[in-house]
Motif scaffolding. Structure first.
Motif, PDB file in Angstrom:
ATOM      1  N   LEU A 161      64.694 -27.937 -59.354  1.00  0.00           N
ATOM      2  CA  LEU A 161      65.206 -28.625 -58.171  1.00  0.00           C
ATOM      3  C   LEU A 161      64.473 -29.906 -57.781  1.00  0.00           C
ATOM      4  CD1 LEU A 161      66.082 -25.594 -55.870  1.00  0.00           C
ATOM      5  CD2 LEU A 161      67.562 -26.886 -57.425  1.00  0.00           C
ATOM      6  N   VAL A 194      61.914 -22.616 -59.986  1.00  0.00           N
ATOM      7  CA  VAL A 194      62.748 -23.256 -58.966  1.00  0.00           C
ATOM      8  C   VAL A 194      62.300 -24.705 -58.792  1.00  0.00           C
ATOM      9  CG1 VAL A 194      63.491 -23.182 -56.553  1.00  0.00           C
ATOM     10  CG2 VAL A 194      63.189 -21.051 -57.819  1.00  0.00           C
ATOM     11  N   LEU A 224      68.642 -29.559 -48.922  1.00  0.00           N
ATOM     12  CA  LEU A 224      68.915 -28.516 -49.904  1.00  0.00           C
ATOM     13  C   LEU A 224      68.476 -27.175 -49.330  1.00  0.00           C
ATOM     14  CD1 LEU A 224      69.927 -27.860 -52.742  1.00  0.00           C
ATOM     15  CD2 LEU A 224      67.622 -28.360 -53.587  1.00  0.00           C
ATOM     16  N   TYR A 236      63.685 -29.260 -48.131  1.00  0.00           N
ATOM     17  CA  TYR A 236      64.177 -28.056 -48.810  1.00  0.00           C
ATOM     18  C   TYR A 236      63.930 -26.874 -47.876  1.00  0.00           C
ATOM     19  CZ  TYR A 236      64.534 -24.232 -52.190  1.00  0.00           C
ATOM     20  OH  TYR A 236      64.894 -23.075 -52.851  1.00  0.00           O
ATOM     21  N   GLY A 247      68.018 -23.097 -50.270  1.00  0.00           N
ATOM     22  CA  GLY A 247      67.895 -22.148 -51.367  1.00  0.00           C
ATOM     23  C   GLY A 247      67.304 -20.851 -50.871  1.00  0.00           C
TER      24      GLY A 247
END
Length: 139
Positions: free
Chosen positions: A30, A26, A8, A42, A10
């Protein structure tokens, strides 16, 4: 079969020892999704630094040091690596692993780590083979 990797990306960090820290909203949005879909890493920018935080079995990678950097870190979350110098990262997907490499602004290697692909995505016969890699090192 869905895919070989699920990561992921971001903008804002979930966990960070940088100037502004992580963003709880966040994390709340998530982390349950990453848990459900077995996402092992992440990646974010926003903080003007380079960081690797490992928490609850997941890698949190900050790479926001491409231009202006902020000096110093807070002691919020145990970090395996922190740098407040300009730099960049490279990702290498190979042999069932993801290797993340951190470099300074001259291309010299600073730190790296390897994330094995979750078992549910492993090909038969593929085993983790940790290694250290650099494009260029200082002597």
């Amino acid at each position: 079969r869905c895919c070989r990797w699920k990561i992921l990306l971001g903008h804002h960090p979930i966990y960070s020892n940088g100037q502004e820290g992580g963003y709880e909203e966040v994390a709340e949005a998530l982390i349950p999704l990453m848990d459900k879909h077995r996402v092992p890493a992440y990646f974010n920018g926003h903080d003007h630094s380079q960081q690797h935080i490992m928490k609850d079995g997941r890698h949190y990678v900050t790479q926001g040091a491409g231009s202006l950097t902020h000096t110093g870190f807070q002691n919020r979350d145990p970090a395996s690596f922190e740098s407040d110098s300009p730099g960049f990262s490279a990702l290498v997907f190979e042999n069932g692993e993801l290797t993340v490499l951190y470099f300074d602004d001259q291309g010299d290697g600073l730190y790296n780590f390897t994330v094995p692909r979750p078992e549910s995505f492993q090909n038969a016969g593929t085993a983790p083979n940790p290694k250290r890699m650099w494009l260029r090192t200082t002597t």
